[in-house]
Enzyme design. Structure first.
Site, PDB file in Angstrom:
ATOM      1  N   LEU A  98      82.741  29.227  51.270  1.00  0.00           N
ATOM      2  CA  LEU A  98      82.937  29.502  52.693  1.00  0.00           C
ATOM      3  C   LEU A  98      83.924  30.649  52.883  1.00  0.00           C
ATOM      4  CD1 LEU A  98      83.021  28.894  55.806  1.00  0.00           C
ATOM      5  CD2 LEU A  98      84.825  27.230  55.285  1.00  0.00           C
ATOM      6  N   SER A  99      83.588  31.596  53.758  1.00  0.00           N
ATOM      7  CA  SER A  99      84.502  32.639  54.200  1.00  0.00           C
ATOM      8  C   SER A  99      85.023  33.443  53.008  1.00  0.00           C
ATOM      9  CB  SER A  99      85.643  32.006  55.003  1.00  0.00           C
ATOM     10  OG  SER A  99      86.405  32.982  55.664  1.00  0.00           O
ATOM     11  N   ALA A 100      86.343  33.438  52.750  1.00  0.00           N
ATOM     12  CA  ALA A 100      86.859  34.126  51.568  1.00  0.00           C
ATOM     13  C   ALA A 100      86.244  33.542  50.307  1.00  0.00           C
ATOM     14  CB  ALA A 100      88.381  34.021  51.511  1.00  0.00           C
TER      15      ALA A 100
END
Length: 391
Positions: free
Chosen positions: A151-153
């Site tokens: 997720l995300s980073a």
């Protein structure tokens, strides 16, 4: 980027100094998650923690899924929040969940934009590869079925792992992440998060081709993105898809389009008819991992950046990886007898999912900001650090 534009951009970044998922509920996530830590797994050039879970009672070579948490999260918090160990137990696959240390990044983000962390056999990418090798040597892992998601980073770092180790991973899934190689410093990372790259598909593909000596076949990829994401612009999902379509030599137009649990789903398959690239567009969802029921089974616990959207991304990703065809244990992992108060407060009734999806998405990851009496340089520094873009 001008100072004014930088300040305006930072003002729209989500507040990241609170807990995410189950991190902030006094160790409840650690108690609920079956992850165990391995201290000695190699040279560990990226200085990461290794946590993993191998279900008991498995009698044959098993797949392995590497799961990378988002900023401010812990491995255990994201495990319980996204439901990965419950899926691993039910369907019989191994789970590796690397964890960032705040010594590397004060907001616990994987450093997806730092050159020394995103090259093969170096930094954080090298550490994650060593963890994978340690598990394959100590457990009966099927080397042909190793996957990565995040997720995300963590999603951007999953793209890093696919690009730098395409010979190791059979497939991956990126949730609210970015293409590999588009940012190698803080300024570029800020730009890409808000204004996705305009590089043509072939140049995006070249970024991956230059990351290793590998020339194919390439891993398959699943891309997930909310349309109301104000942290990572949805255009990054489009660029990521273009990058991998170019690698696979696939056309821009999908071979199939349909709706899954009410959300647009596009699929591209290879010459053998196998799904190779897919995308899920989660309408009105903000920055986070989509949660929901699958086959009447709940996977995950809603919270900040873990959004009750009405679709279980973890289950569908596991299905895309080919892991849900055979049940290992019909019941999921035993849950704690009593839910922590904050966990109970964040869970939404199933009947209210459709109505709450838009408002929950719009609220997630956002908070009030007071700009009165600010020191401009101090605000920028704090915002960059909070977003995980400055060590």
């Amino acid at each position: 980027m001008s100072l004014k534009n930088t300040i305006d951009f930072l003002a729209h970044l989500p507040k990241m100094n609170g807990f995410s998922g189950l991190e902030g509920i006094g160790g409840a996530a650690e108690a609920a998650s079956p992850l165990t830590e391995t201290a000695d797994f190699g040279a560990n050039p990226g200085n990461l923690r290794m946590l993993s879970f191998i279900p008991e009672g498995l009698s044959q070579r098993i797949p392995l899924v590497v799961v990378l948490h988002g900023c401010t999260q812990t491995a255990a918090g994201y495990d319980v929040g996204a439901g990965w160990s419950a899926l691993a137990q039910r369907y019989g696959f191994g789970l590796l969940m690397p964890e960032q240390k705040r010594a590397n990044n004060p907001n616990a983000c994987f450093n997806w934009f730092v050159p020394e962390d995103i090259h093969r056999d170096h930094g954080e990418a090298g550490s994650i590869r060593q963890m994978v090798e340690h598990l394959t040597q100590h457990h009966d892992i099927d080397r042909a079925r190793i996957f990565v998601t995040g997720l995300s980073a963590g999603g951007a770092m999953a793209a890093v792992m696919l690009a730098t180790y395409p010979d190791v991973f059979a497939g991956g899934a990126v949730i609210a992440g970015l293409p590999y190689g588009v940012a190698t410093n803080v300024r570029a990372a800020l730009k890409e998060m808000r204004h996705p790259t305009h590089l043509p598909a072939h140049q995006l593909g070249d970024l991956v081709r230059k990351a290793s000596a590998h020339r194919g076949p390439w891993p398959k990829l699943s891309v997930w993105q909310g349309t109301a994401d104000r942290t990572v612009h949805p255009g990054n999902a489009d660029a990521l898809i273009e990058q991998w379509l170019d690698l696979h030599g696939l056309p821009e137009t999908p071979m199939a389009e349909r709706k899954v649990d009410g959300f647009p789903h596009k699929v591209w398959w290879n010459s053998s008819g196998e799904p190779t690239v897919e995308s899920y567009t989660i309408t009105d969802m903000a920055h986070g991992t989509p949660l929901g029921l699958s086959n009447d089974e709940p996977y995950g616990v809603a919270g900040p950046y873990l959004l009750d959207a009405g679709i279980s991304s973890s289950y569908h990703i596991a299905t895309f990886f080919g892991l849900t065809g055979r049940i290992h244990q019909r019941k999921a992992l035993t849950k704690p007898a009593a839910k922590p108060e904050r966990e109970a407060a964040t869970a939404e009734p199933q009947a209210a999912k459709a109505k709450a999806r838009s408002s929950a998405g719009a609220r997630a990851g956002q908070g009030p900001r007071d700009r009165r009496g600010i020191d401009v340089n101090a605000v920028i520094t704090r915002a960059l650090t909070a977003a995980g873009l400055m060590k």
